[in-house]
Design a protein around this motif. Structure first.
Motif, PDB file in Angstrom:
ATOM      1  N   MET A   1       1.045  -0.823  -0.490  1.00 12.54           N
ATOM      2  CA  MET A   1       0.155  -0.439   0.018  1.00 12.54           C
ATOM      3  C   MET A   1       0.565   1.232  -0.203  1.00 12.54           C
ATOM      4  O   MET A   1       0.244   2.617  -0.562  1.00 12.54           O
ATOM      5  N   GLU A   2       1.987   1.085   0.611  1.00 14.27           N
ATOM      6  CA  GLU A   2       2.728   2.342   0.793  1.00 14.27           C
ATOM      7  C   GLU A   2       3.098   2.648  -0.786  1.00 14.27           C
ATOM      8  O   GLU A   2       3.645   3.559  -1.256  1.00 14.27           O
ATOM      9  N   GLN A   3       3.597   1.417  -1.639  1.00 16.63           N
ATOM     10  CA  GLN A   3       3.992   2.286  -3.072  1.00 16.63           C
ATOM     11  C   GLN A   3       2.832   3.147  -4.037  1.00 16.63           C
ATOM     12  O   GLN A   3       2.949   3.196  -4.402  1.00 16.63           O
ATOM     13  N   ILE A   4       1.240   1.647  -3.323  1.00 18.28           N
ATOM     14  CA  ILE A   4       0.555   2.159  -4.864  1.00 18.28           C
ATOM     15  C   ILE A   4       0.077   3.350  -3.765  1.00 18.28           C
ATOM     16  O   ILE A   4      -0.141   4.567  -4.429  1.00 18.28           O
ATOM     17  N   ALA A   5       0.689   4.122  -2.459  1.00 12.17           N
ATOM     18  CA  ALA A   5       0.574   5.710  -2.028  1.00 12.17           C
ATOM     19  C   ALA A   5       1.463   6.450  -2.984  1.00 12.17           C
ATOM     20  O   ALA A   5       0.908   7.602  -2.627  1.00 12.17           O
ATOM     21  N   LYS A   6       2.133   6.224  -2.638  1.00  7.54           N
ATOM     22  CA  LYS A   6       3.222   6.321  -3.521  1.00  7.54           C
ATOM     23  C   LYS A   6       3.580   7.232  -4.432  1.00  7.54           C
ATOM     24  O   LYS A   6       3.700   8.461  -5.055  1.00  7.54           O
ATOM     25  N   ALA A   7       2.999   5.899  -5.306  1.00 13.23           N
ATOM     26  CA  ALA A   7       2.430   5.939  -6.592  1.00 13.23           C
ATOM     27  C   ALA A   7       1.278   7.053  -6.746  1.00 13.23           C
ATOM     28  O   ALA A   7       1.464   7.965  -8.384  1.00 13.23           O
ATOM     29  N   ALA A   8       0.691   7.085  -6.186  1.00 16.03           N
ATOM     30  CA  ALA A   8      -0.796   8.369  -6.454  1.00 16.03           C
ATOM     31  C   ALA A   8      -0.145   9.821  -6.384  1.00 16.03           C
ATOM     32  O   ALA A   8      -0.830  10.092  -5.393  1.00 16.03           O
ATOM     33  N   GLY A   9       0.809  10.070  -5.691  1.00 14.80           N
ATOM     34  CA  GLY A   9       1.325  11.150  -4.982  1.00 14.80           C
ATOM     35  C   GLY A   9       1.156  11.251  -3.105  1.00 14.80           C
ATOM     36  O   GLY A   9       1.520  12.728  -3.084  1.00 14.80           O
ATOM     37  N   GLY A  10       0.741  10.446  -3.209  1.00 14.99           N
ATOM     38  CA  GLY A  10       0.586  10.543  -1.086  1.00 14.99           C
ATOM     39  C   GLY A  10       1.200   9.898  -0.385  1.00 14.99           C
ATOM     40  O   GLY A  10       2.589   9.162  -0.709  1.00 14.99           O
ATOM     41  N   GLN A  11       0.246   9.458   0.399  1.00 12.48           N
ATOM     42  CA  GLN A  11       0.914   8.318   1.814  1.00 12.48           C
ATOM     43  C   GLN A  11      -0.366   7.802   1.609  1.00 12.48           C
ATOM     44  O   GLN A  11      -1.498   7.763   2.182  1.00 12.48           O
ATOM     45  N   VAL A  12       0.021   6.849   2.919  1.00 16.51           N
ATOM     46  CA  VAL A  12      -0.909   5.869   3.885  1.00 16.51           C
ATOM     47  C   VAL A  12      -0.563   5.862   5.062  1.00 16.51           C
ATOM     48  O   VAL A  12       0.203   5.661   5.660  1.00 16.51           O
ATOM     49  N   SER A  13      -2.248   5.567   5.686  1.00 15.09           N
ATOM     50  CA  SER A  13      -1.410   5.382   7.317  1.00 15.09           C
ATOM     51  C   SER A  13      -2.286   3.853   7.588  1.00 15.09           C
ATOM     52  O   SER A  13      -3.441   3.882   7.136  1.00 15.09           O
ATOM     53  N   LEU A  14      -2.460   3.124   9.175  1.00 17.29           N
ATOM     54  CA  LEU A  14      -3.392   2.536   9.502  1.00 17.29           C
ATOM     55  C   LEU A  14      -3.959   3.309  10.620  1.00 17.29           C
ATOM     56  O   LEU A  14      -3.670   3.829  11.465  1.00 17.29           O
ATOM     57  N   PHE A  15      -5.291   3.557  10.413  1.00 15.55           N
ATOM     58  CA  PHE A  15      -6.197   4.655  11.005  1.00 15.55           C
ATOM     59  C   PHE A  15      -6.836   3.982  12.006  1.00 15.55           C
ATOM     60  O   PHE A  15      -6.443   4.629  13.424  1.00 15.55           O
ATOM     61  N   ARG A  16      -7.175   2.394  12.224  1.00 13.17           N
ATOM     62  CA  ARG A  16      -8.156   2.126  12.955  1.00 13.17           C
ATOM     63  C   ARG A  16      -7.981   0.049  12.599  1.00 13.17           C
ATOM     64  O   ARG A  16      -8.203   0.015  11.635  1.00 13.17           O
ATOM     65  N   GLY A  17      -7.550  -0.494  14.199  1.00 10.77           N
ATOM     66  CA  GLY A  17      -7.720  -1.864  14.087  1.00 10.77           C
ATOM     67  C   GLY A  17      -6.125  -2.335  13.413  1.00 10.77           C
ATOM     68  O   GLY A  17      -5.125  -1.472  13.323  1.00 10.77           O
TER      69      GLY A  17
END
Lengths: 354, 501
Positions: free
Chosen positions: A297-313
């Protein structure tokens, strides 16, 4: 409704003396956010440090202690037909102003009505030396000194305990309408962006279950004219929908799966991972509930110009925030050192290495 | 925060730079260095050791690495339009001019963003984006010349801040070089990032924390319509109340500007905008948005002004009229320049409710020290620009002016405001920092600086005073006039005291 600042400073000084780290807690409604922390740590509770310090509706400025519940702030503002424009989510009755800034949480209107980080004018903060400091101010424009106030947004309390926040507030819009139409994800994202590029009173755009929701707010005449032009079915009880989206009470959010938050280019086309999606912020914030792999998902977020975080659970013992580049990591570590050399505040809450 | 001590030979360093930078862009002779000795605040001048104008990020990176190695101070420079001597060179340092980085790299129309190099002029972004109905929000009055890299360094504002925010609100990401020459990106193409907000910290840091090499800014859709209402009032108090009443009505104007009697007369004589010269205060209230919204709000503003005792009210009905009404305000600074040999522009911010009090006090002080003041005020956001009129050729008048200016800034802090709303601290207001911050806060700033630049070679001597300076300033305040050192500098260099804003 009391000024507990001296007591809080004493607690920090004592913790420093004993080299005992602290867990900063406000209303306790966001304990699920960030990495899991050692619950045996002593609590530095801001809940009692509460109350509005000053509010000048004509200045559009409000100052309140960090432990003030959002509910109390919103009630005071409503008396003057004003609002917290960043629509802070409430994950419980107790959600406070301090926690909102520390987590940088803003609601559906964020792309148009700005974020809590944007609206902060000044703060008071207890640093790791036990000094109670004041940064920024109560005026809209202030470029004296570094912007320590906005630096706190998203820091999850790792740089100190925010004790007071001054904010810019805004008048409530005269009129609000929500339009709904059926459409699939890709098309919805492109419509959201096209709409946002027009000088029209759009204030929220969300996609869920093949339905696109667009909110218009502003002068009556402008909202009505735009609604007529754009078309779509009028959503009944729209305020409830946006409130449930903001506070994550929609069915989408009641899932056993981990909830991930992507913050990306609003126009990004993203691969479909197996699981559920909700797109908010006109495409710039995308919620994913599913079991995909974090590194992927980090790679996907990066390719989409942004970031990802685990929010809940999910697994909160590992990293939950998008990993910073090595150079940025070094800067964050040095800043942590600059504010909190003994590592007193929220150890491990933001990153395992902080 | 002192720069490292060892002296580096100018020509030796220049030769090293010329190995990887076009030799023409490594300036080491006194005559060509001259234009770089100050920014828009020409009272403060210093000749740098060298000026370099790299053309690629790799070259800038290499410059920083060498300077870091040698302990040479580096002062970044955009267009040099700043108003706080933030880009004043260091005598033993290198001026790193970003002027060659002047390309707009990408306009992403659908995502409403532009990716630009730091030397791109503020206005150039809107000119290009305008073809797609978009524009860049912050519009400092130097926007025709000032660059986006400088805007990030100063967190520049403009007349539309109340509604559209400052630079910090209109950035998506910033690429930087650290003092060690390390490249990094803060922010992203999304709206919020996780972790502490380093991009916000960088914005307005006056070149003390890093060098901006690329910026991604937000673009906004151009409003369908903008109309402006001009109203004259017979007192500053009534005009101030009218501003409050507009806000209380729930209207957030695109621009809301006030001028006092002196500024009105000067501006009218200069621009012939049709301002009521008998008025004691003038408001310009611009409303923008959809045509329906503007129509609704303009009606409300007009009737509100009349109800609150405006002595004259006029509304623009086309672009030409709108431009003319703004013309007076926009030329207020040069207009004031015409009625006085020199003027000094201040930049405090106050809570709007304190306006009448602050102006009354300023008037009293103005009579006391025999210096006239004209006031232009970003009334919407409380940012006050008092212009102190003086004559630098009269011995002692500049010193008196600077002391008066310092007094005004301290008054701003006293009423709950701050010493600088949008021009920055630089060298100019470093003396007033202790009025706004205590020693612990100043020390915290130094620790932040050290996290980015442990040796203190990025723009040394600016922005944050040392604790020793703070003590000196406080004890000086007790007896003599401030800023005598700056005044001496001015006379040494035989500069005029003109300030443009």
């Amino acid at each position: 409704m009391a000024d507990m600042a001296n007591l809080l400073v004493e607690q920090v000084l004592a913790a420093r003396e004993q080299k005992q780290p602290l867990r900063i807690v406000g209303g306790g409604s966001k304990n699920f956010m960030g990495r899991a922390v050692d619950m045996s740590l002593s609590e530095l509770s801001l809940a009692e440090h509460s109350g509005i310090v000053s509010y000048h509706p004509v200045e559009l400025v409000l100052t309140a202690r960090a432990g003030t519940p959002l509910i109390e702030l919103e009630a005071a503002l409503a008396e003057h037909n004003q609002m917290l424009s960043f629509e802070p989510p409430r994950f419980g009755e107790g959600s406070t102003l301090g926690g909102t800034l520390a987590t940088n949480m803003s609601g559906p209107g964020r792309p148009w009505w700005s974020s809590v980080r944007d609206q902060v004018l000044g703060i008071r903060l207890i640093n790791g030396y036990g000094e109670h400091l004041r940064f920024g101010g109560q005026v809209m424009k202030n470029v004296a000194g570094y912007d320590v106030s906005r630096l706190q947004a998203g820091a999850l309390g790792t740089l100190g305990a925010i004790t007071e926040v001054s904010l810019k507030v805004l008048p409530k819009p005269g009129s609000t309408r929500t339009l709904v139409s059926d459409c699939e994800l890709g098309e919805a994202v492109s419509i959201m962006n096209q709409r946002a590029a027009q000088p029209k009173p759009i204030t929220a755009a969300c996609w869920l279950d093949n339905r696109l929701y667009i909110r218009l707010s502003g002068a009556h005449s402008a909202v009505d004219a735009t609604a007529a032009q754009w078309g779509g079915e009028e959503l009944e009880d729209a305020d409830a929908f946006w409130q449930q989206l903001r506070d994550q009470q929609l069915d989408f959010f009641s899932t056993e799966q981990p909830l991930w938050r992507f913050s990306v280019n609003p126009t990004a086309r993203m691969p479909q991972l197996s699981g559920g999606w909700l797109v908010d912020w006109g495409g710039a914030q995308r919620w994913y509930s599913g079991a995909a792999d974090f590194a992927e998902m980090e790679q996907i977020a990066k390719a989409a110009g942004g970031q990802v975080s685990l929010f809940r659970g999910g697994d909160r013992s590992g990293e939950v925030m998008h990993s910073p580049s090595p150079a940025v990591q070094v800067l964050q570590q040095r800043l942590k050192q600059a504010f909190d050399p003994d590592g007193l505040f929220n150890p491990g809450r933001l990153y395992s290495w902080m | 925060m002192s720069n490292a001590g060892k002296r580096v030979d100018r020509e030796v360093l220049a030769q090293r730079f010329r190995q990887f930078i076009d030799p023409e862009y490594v300036i080491s002779d006194d005559e060509t260095l001259k234009p770089y000795e100050c920014d828009g605040l020409s009272v403060y001048c210093e000749q740098p050791m060298l000026v370099v104008l790299p053309e690629t990020v790799e070259q800038a990176q290499q410059v920083l690495r060498i300077c870091h190695q040698e302990g040479v101070p580096v002062v970044a420079r955009g267009a040099g339009t700043g108003l706080c001597a933030g880009a004043m060179p260091h005598p033993e340092g290198v001026v790193l001019s970003m002027a060659k980085f002047d390309r707009i790299l990408e306009i992403d129309t659908l995502a409403r963003a532009a990716r630009v190099q730091p030397g791109v002029r503020n206005l150039a972004i809107s000119e290009v984006a305008g073809k797609n109905g978009l524009y860049y929000g912050p519009d400092p009055s130097s926007q025709i010349a000032c660059t986006i890299g400088g805007n990030v360094a100063e967190n520049s504002g403009g007349v539309h801040c109340l509604k559209y925010g400052l630079t910090v609100h209109n950035l998506l990401s910033v690429d930087l070089l650290t003092v060690e020459g390390e490249r990094l990106t803060l922010g992203s193409e999304g709206l919020d990032c996780y972790g502490m907000d380093l991009m916000a910290l960088m914005t307005g840091s006056e070149g003390l924390l890093g060098i901006v090499t690329e910026v991604r800014v937000k673009l906004l859709p151009k409003p369908e319509v903008a109309q402006v209402v001009m109203a004259g009032f017979d007192s500053v108090q009534t005009a101030g109340d009218a501003v409050g009443a507009i806000i209380a009505e729930g209207i957030i104007p695109g621009g809301l500007e006030m001028m006092d009697g002196h500024a009105i007369v000067a501006a009218e004589a200069f621009a012939k905008a049709g301002y009521p010269t008998e008025a004691q205060a003038l408001l310009l209230c611009e409303v923008d948005g959809t045509s329906e919204e503007v129509h609704e709000h303009i009606d409300a503003v007009e009737s509100l002004f009349k109800r609150l005792g405006a002595t004259s009210v006029r509304t623009s009905h086309n672009e030409e009229e709108r431009a003319r009404l703004w013309q007076g305000r926009k030329s207020a600074f040069p207009a004031v320049g015409r009625i006085s040999p020199d003027y000094y522009c201040m930049d405090g911010t106050i809570p709007r409710g304190q306006l009448a009090h602050v102006l009354t006090e300023m008037d009293r002080k103005s009579q006391e020290c025999g210096l006239r003041v004209a006031n232009v005020f970003h009334a919407g956001d409380g940012n006050l620009h008092p212009l102190i009129l003086f004559d630098a050729n009269v011995p002692g008048e500049l010193e008196k002016t600077e002391a008066f200016g310092a007094w005004i800034l301290e008054l701003c802090v006293e009423v709950g405001g701050c010493i600088t709303g949008e021009h920055g601290v630089g060298v100019e207001k470093i003396r007033q920092m202790p009025a706004q911050f205590n020693d612990s806060e100043i020390e915290q700033f130094h620790r932040i600086k050290a996290a980015f630049d442990p040796a203190g070679t990025l723009n040394p001597g600016k922005g944050i005073p040392t604790l020793r300076q703070c003590q000196e300033y406080r004890s000086l305040d007790k007896d003599i006039e401030p800023n005598a050192g700056a005044a001496a500098q001015l006379h040494d260099h035989g500069q005029g005291g003109h300030h443009h804003g």
